[in-house]
Design a protein around this motif. Structure first.
Motif: not given
Length: 450
Positions: A39-63
């Motif tokens: 989240l600290a690496g961008t102030l673009e809303e959509a890009e920040g959410m894409r980065r977060v979703a990749r981490i969450v899918a990898r660490r907490l679930g399948d999707r």
């Protein structure tokens, strides 16, 4: 061996249990740290959410999916990410209207303020559900467990995060909710910050554009100007252009760049531009003297500010020939492009930047302007790139400009912005002047919006 005491009784916990607890805590801290970094690496809303979703899918679930409420009240699914390799289908990125009262699915409930909701088994089946819930039901169709949690900031729901598990992976449990609740709190703050940044940038850009002038429309002399904020950082700056007719009937051409890339730089730009207009109109002196007076005034009224600038005067009898009398204060040289595509930089009349010193001398230069040629004034955002020499940057500009020698000034500017500044990390200002054919008389002056 560890023996904690609970209500006066000693409970034995073996080393394996301690290691498991410590590993869970470490995994939680690592996930939070990765989310913060993303989240600290961008102030673009959509890009920040894409980065977060990749981490969450990898660490907490399948999707993982993120849905955000738009300014118009609809819901936009900005990303859907799977833990396995490969992109998610584009049809999953849907836009939906606000949920109706009849919608009782998990996403509708969370968007109304419920949650986080832990879903297992039949909790996300589609029987007797409102059609609005179909999109979320499809997302969870093969999930054995899922959590849908609200993204909040200042007690306002901004959207929802959905994370699910399927197949042989262990299901999500109540023990996962504190971590997910912490995650969505951080994500919600990041969404709010991104939106505040975007709104501030939008206001600053509108202010910047409102401060830029209308160009004089002098029959025979065709002009076009452009201003473009940074495409990489989405910030405004202190770049400006200007042109007006002096009481003597001569036409000025001005380009400048105030140090800084923020709202303060844009405001300072307007102050310096208006000050230069007043000095030039009142004194009507050669360019080097005008810039010297500008320096003196700037040191007195705006100490500590610095700027680059070109102040030029187009002069000559009606119908030509024309010449350019100009002085450059630390700015990049004007580019002259003939009708046949020959190009050269006008490097005379160069001196120090505005705001540096009032004691150093300034000089000016005079250049002939061929009929049907194009004169380009520009700021450094058009050409400068990291890890590239300034000579290479200037050569690239010459090549692009030569290919546009016979285009209209408007097309000339637009094509330069598209070809050179599409990924610029700086804002850009351009001012292009097209000379008429020799012998064509000039007529009265009017103004037009750029």
């Amino acid at each position: 061996m560890v023996s904690p005491v609970v209500q006066g009784k000693s409970l034995k916990v073996d080393d394996y249990d301690v290691d498991a607890i410590l590993q869970q805590a470490l995994d939680r801290l690592t996930a939070l740290a990765d989310i913060n970094s993303a989240l600290a690496g961008t102030l673009e809303e959509a890009e920040g959410m894409r980065r977060v979703a990749r981490i969450v899918a990898r660490r907490l679930g399948d999707r993982c999916a993120v849905d955000l409420l738009s300014d118009q009240g609809g819901i936009e699914r900005v990303c859907v990410t799977r833990a396995e390799a490969g992109p998610s289908p584009r049809e999953e990125l849907v836009t939906m209207p606000p949920p109706p009262e009849s919608a009782t699915g998990p996403l509708a409930r969370v968007l109304r303020g419920a949650g986080p909701l832990l879903l297992t088994g039949a909790d996300h089946t589609s029987d007797d559900r409102d059609p609005w819930d179909a999109g979320q039901t499809l997302l969870l169709a093969d999930a054995t467990s899922a959590v849908v949690a609200p993204l909040r900031a200042r007690r306002e729901v901004l959207g929802a995060l959905t994370v699910s598990r399927s197949g042989e992976h262990p299901p999500l449990t109540e023990q996962d909710l504190p971590l997910i609740d912490d995650l969505v709190h951080r994500i919600g703050l990041a969404v709010e910050n991104a939106r505040l940044h975007h709104e501030t940038q939008r206001i600053a850009e509108r202010l910047q554009r409102s401060l830029l002038p209308q160009l004089p429309h002098i029959d025979g002399l065709k002009m076009a100007a452009r201003y473009a904020p940074s495409q990489a950082t989405a910030e405004v700056g202190g770049d400006w252009y200007d042109s007006f007719r002096l009481p003597t009937g001569q036409t000025t051409l001005i380009i400048g760049d105030v140090t800084g890339h923020d709202l303060k730089a844009a405001v300072t730009m307007s102050q310096l531009r208006n000050m230069l207009r007043g000095i030039a109109s009142d004194r009507q002196e050669p360019p080097e003297k005008i810039l010297h007076r500008m320096d003196v005034a700037q040191h007195s009224l705006y100490p500590g500010t610095t700027a680059t600038c070109i102040y030029a005067i187009v002069q000559g009898p009606e119908g030509g020939p024309w010449q350019l009398d100009y002085a450059t204060a630390g700015h990049l040289p004007p580019l002259l492009v003939t009708h046949d595509g020959d190009t050269r930089y006008l490097t005379g009349g160069h001196s120090h930047i505005l705001g540096a010193s009032t004691d150093l001398p300034r000089t000016s230069a005079i250049e002939a302007l061929p009929a049907r040629s194009t004169l380009l004034l520009y700021t450094d955002g058009l050409i400068e790139r990291r890890s590239e020499s300034i000579d290479r940057s200037l050569t690239r500009l010459r090549q692009h400009a030569a290919a546009l020698a016979r285009e209209s000034p408007d097309t000339f500017c637009d094509e330069l912005l598209t070809g050179l500044a599409s990924d610029s990390a700086d804002d850009v200002a351009l001012l292009a002047l097209r000379l008429p054919s020799a012998g064509r008389p000039k007529k009265k002056t009017t103004t037009r919006a750029d």
